[in-house]
Design a protein around this motif. Structure first.
Motif, short mmCIF file in Angstrom:
data_model
loop_
_atom_site.label_atom_id
_atom_site.label_comp_id
_atom_site.label_asym_id
_atom_site.label_seq_id
_atom_site.Cartn_x
_atom_site.Cartn_y
_atom_site.Cartn_z
N GLN A 17 25.56 -3.65 30.38
CA GLN A 17 24.38 -2.77 30.47
C GLN A 17 24.33 -1.80 29.29
O GLN A 17 25.36 -1.40 28.74
N PRO A 18 23.12 -1.36 28.92
CA PRO A 18 23.02 -0.33 27.88
C PRO A 18 23.46 1.03 28.43
O PRO A 18 23.22 1.35 29.60
N ALA A 19 24.10 1.80 27.58
CA ALA A 19 24.57 3.13 27.97
C ALA A 19 24.57 4.01 26.73
O ALA A 19 24.79 3.53 25.62
N MET A 20 24.33 5.30 26.93
CA MET A 20 24.23 6.20 25.77
C MET A 20 24.97 7.49 26.05
O MET A 20 25.08 7.95 27.18
N LYS A 44 24.94 2.47 23.12
CA LYS A 44 25.50 1.12 23.17
C LYS A 44 24.40 0.20 23.66
O LYS A 44 23.98 0.28 24.80
N PRO A 45 23.91 -0.71 22.81
CA PRO A 45 22.84 -1.61 23.25
C PRO A 45 23.31 -2.59 24.32
O PRO A 45 24.51 -2.74 24.59
N ASN A 46 22.36 -3.25 24.90
CA ASN A 46 22.63 -4.26 25.91
C ASN A 46 23.37 -5.44 25.29
O ASN A 46 23.22 -5.75 24.11
N ARG A 47 24.18 -6.11 26.10
CA ARG A 47 24.83 -7.34 25.65
C ARG A 47 23.78 -8.34 25.13
O ARG A 47 22.73 -8.53 25.75
N GLY A 48 24.07 -8.94 24.00
CA GLY A 48 23.16 -9.93 23.43
C GLY A 48 22.01 -9.35 22.65
O GLY A 48 21.16 -10.09 22.15
N ARG A 49 21.96 -8.03 22.51
CA ARG A 49 20.85 -7.40 21.78
C ARG A 49 21.02 -7.56 20.27
O ARG A 49 20.03 -7.72 19.55
N PHE A 71 31.97 -8.19 25.82
CA PHE A 71 32.13 -6.76 26.02
C PHE A 71 31.63 -5.97 24.81
O PHE A 71 31.18 -4.83 24.95
N SER A 72 31.76 -6.53 23.61
CA SER A 72 31.54 -5.77 22.38
C SER A 72 30.12 -5.95 21.85
O SER A 72 29.55 -7.05 21.89
N VAL A 73 29.56 -4.86 21.35
CA VAL A 73 28.21 -4.89 20.78
C VAL A 73 28.13 -3.87 19.66
O VAL A 73 28.85 -2.86 19.66
N ASP A 74 27.26 -4.14 18.67
CA ASP A 74 27.11 -3.25 17.52
C ASP A 74 25.91 -2.32 17.68
O ASP A 74 24.96 -2.63 18.40
N GLY A 75 25.96 -1.20 16.97
CA GLY A 75 24.87 -0.25 16.93
C GLY A 75 25.15 0.78 15.86
O GLY A 75 25.75 0.47 14.84
N VAL A 76 24.72 2.02 16.11
CA VAL A 76 24.93 3.11 15.16
C VAL A 76 25.19 4.40 15.93
O VAL A 76 24.97 4.48 17.14
N VAL A 77 25.64 5.41 15.19
CA VAL A 77 25.63 6.80 15.67
C VAL A 77 24.69 7.58 14.76
O VAL A 77 24.58 7.29 13.57
N SER A 78 24.01 8.56 15.34
CA SER A 78 23.01 9.31 14.57
C SER A 78 22.88 10.71 15.15
O SER A 78 23.34 10.99 16.26
N ARG A 79 22.22 11.58 14.40
CA ARG A 79 21.93 12.91 14.93
C ARG A 79 20.63 12.92 15.73
O ARG A 79 20.49 13.70 16.67
#
Length: 494
Positions: free
Chosen positions: A439-442, A208-213, A227-235
């Motif tokens: 904050q970013p979290a993974m 989950k990227p940082n807010r505003g990324r 609260f919401s942010v976009d990204g991807v899932v990957s292997r």
């Protein structure tokens, strides 16, 4: 090119494995495979596997073929393409819209109306500029409002590791497609855990990227009050890092922007992290934590110590504040009433109780009772709480916790009208806090429970610390590799 062939492939693909997105793009760039061939292989994998998992709910084969043919022509003409050109891709049927394409957001009324998007999201444009070939939309719970992907509109998505269990949500369709090997990468977004939870449930990497990324334009500025942010899932870690490099840039009119990285996110994933100060938190004041999830955190702590990091048992004092969900619910419910008004405008009619699921309708009713003063008060509470929480990171670099308080639940548990809400509260104890703080979290796939059920471990960094997290993720990927572990429903077998 024979399907799933990896002979002589770049790093990221080995015998018995499918290439990741970076390796797929290298196959395309070298001329070893065309984008059209790579698309055909992904389509064949989807045709074979999707009926068993219901990850893809809408196909875009024609537009994908045009995009692939364009990439092939550009490469043959010596023109440059994006850094992931040729890699097959899928987008979640939530927010990442393309004008004129179907958009239902897991809602039966939009599906029945044949609703199509009226605008193209900046994110969709950036995915296309990367050269990703999007050939479908993935399943999501209605409006992305829960952590299991079982909408009435499209039916449940099954976990490729154990089809009787949930993929998580709300990016469960994307996670299932990547976990099964249909595509190496898929779009996801996260407003309360919706990247991290599906990644954890499906044995994937999810940042989950940082807010505003990542821009939410042109139709939104800060989804769910930021609260919401976009990204991807990957292997692979490098796939997520390369995508983030391609989608993290400001667009005109964005209300705010995360501080730029010192270099590329991909280069960060390739270098060793500095010695980190790590706090472990395997408990929750909100409820019990399953032994497998606690064990996953403890084992991660031992691995981090072996890698030279300083590990203690520590967490922010207010991580499990008793008022948290009251304010979170106030903001999310009010934001969804505004979203619903947009859907009503698109449909040119009011939407009532028959147009949505029971839990969605209940949330809308809560939101309609929220006054402007209550909404602002909730936002102010979240801001003050965030500042108090952030103080912990002045003395630490990373917080390590479970992603969920239990392994993936069985399908149907969270949909039970009598017990589902309680089960949701049982599970969702560690992720929404960091949507509020931004904050970013993974989620990193470091543990499997009995029954071959993945259990992700969450790593949370300070504000705008994606480089550090990706560097740590790359180190963990080398120390405890997960790419060779595949589910029972896997495109590289059979």
């Amino acid at each position: 090119m024979a399907e799933t062939s990896t002979a002589g492939a770049p790093s990221g693909a080995s015998a018995g494995q499918l290439p990741d997105g970076v390796a797929t793009a290298e196959l395309f760039a070298s001329g070893e495979a065309s984008a059209t061939e790579l698309l055909d292989e992904a389509v064949a994998r989807a045709d074979r596997l999707n009926p068993q998992i219901n990850a893809i709910i809408g196909r875009l084969d024609e537009s994908a073929r045009r995009a692939a043919e364009h990439l092939d022509a550009a490469r043959d003409a010596g023109e440059s393409n994006g850094s992931l050109a040729g890699a097959p891709f899928l987008t979640k049927d939530l927010t990442c819209t393309t004008e004129g394409q179907p958009y239902h957001a897991g809602n039966a009324a939009l599906k029945e109306a044949g609703h199509v998007a009226s605008s193209t999201a900046h994110l969709a444009t950036m995915f296309a500029e990367l050269g990703l070939v999007n050939f479908g939309r993935t399943n999501t719970p209605e409006f992305g409002l829960t952590i299991t992907t079982e909408p009435l509109a499209y039916g449940p998505t099954a976990n490729p590791w154990n089809t009787g269990h949930s993929t998580g949500g709300s990016s469960g369709g994307s996670a299932a497609a990547v976990a099964a090997g249909i595509v190496p990468i898929a779009h996801a977004n996260d407003g309360g855990g919706s990247i991290r939870v599906p990644a954890a449930n499906c044995g994937l990497f999810g940042l989950k990227p940082n807010r505003g990324r990542v821009s939410l334009g042109p139709d939104s500025g800060d989804g769910w009050a930021g609260f919401s942010v976009d990204g991807v899932v990957s292997r692979s870690v490098r796939d997520s890092a390369r995508v983030l490099d391609g989608i993290s840039r400001p667009w005109p009119g964005d209300p705010y922007w995360a501080p730029p990285p010192s270099g590329t996110f991909e280069s960060a994933a390739e270098r060793e992290p500095q010695t980190l100060r790590v706090g472990l938190c395997a408990h929750s004041d909100w409820g019990p934590v399953n032994a497998e999830c606690s064990r996953a955190v403890a084992d991660a702590g031992k691995l981090l110590e072996n890698l030279g990091h300083h590990v203690t048992h520590s967490a922010p004092a207010e991580l499990f504040h008793e008022e948290f969900f009251e304010h979170f619910r106030t903001i999310v419910s009010a934001q969804n009433v505004v979203m619903l008004a947009g859907m009503e405008e698109a449909l040119e009619r009011r939407m009532g109780r028959p147009d949505m699921e029971g839990d969605t309708w209940a949330l809308m009713q809560i939101g309609r009772e929220v006054s402007g003063a209550q909404y602002v008060s909730a936002v102010e509470w979240c801001h003050a709480w965030t500042r108090r929480l952030a103080a912990w990171w002045a003395e630490h670099d990373v917080l390590v916790s479970p992603v969920m308080a239990e392994p993936p639940p069985r399908l149907g548990e969270l949909r039970n009208p009598e017990t589902g809400r309680g089960r949701l509260n049982d599970l969702l104890q560690f992720t929404p806090q960091f949507n509020v703080t931004g904050q970013p979290a993974m989620s990193v796939p470091l543990h499997w429970a009995p029954g071959d059920l993945p259990v992700g471990v969450q790593f949370v960094g300070a504000h705008a610390s994606e480089e550090m997290l990706l560097s740590l993720a790359g180190q963990l990927e080398q120390a405890a590799p997960w790419a060779g572990r595949t589910p029972s429903l896997w495109a590289g077998s059979g």
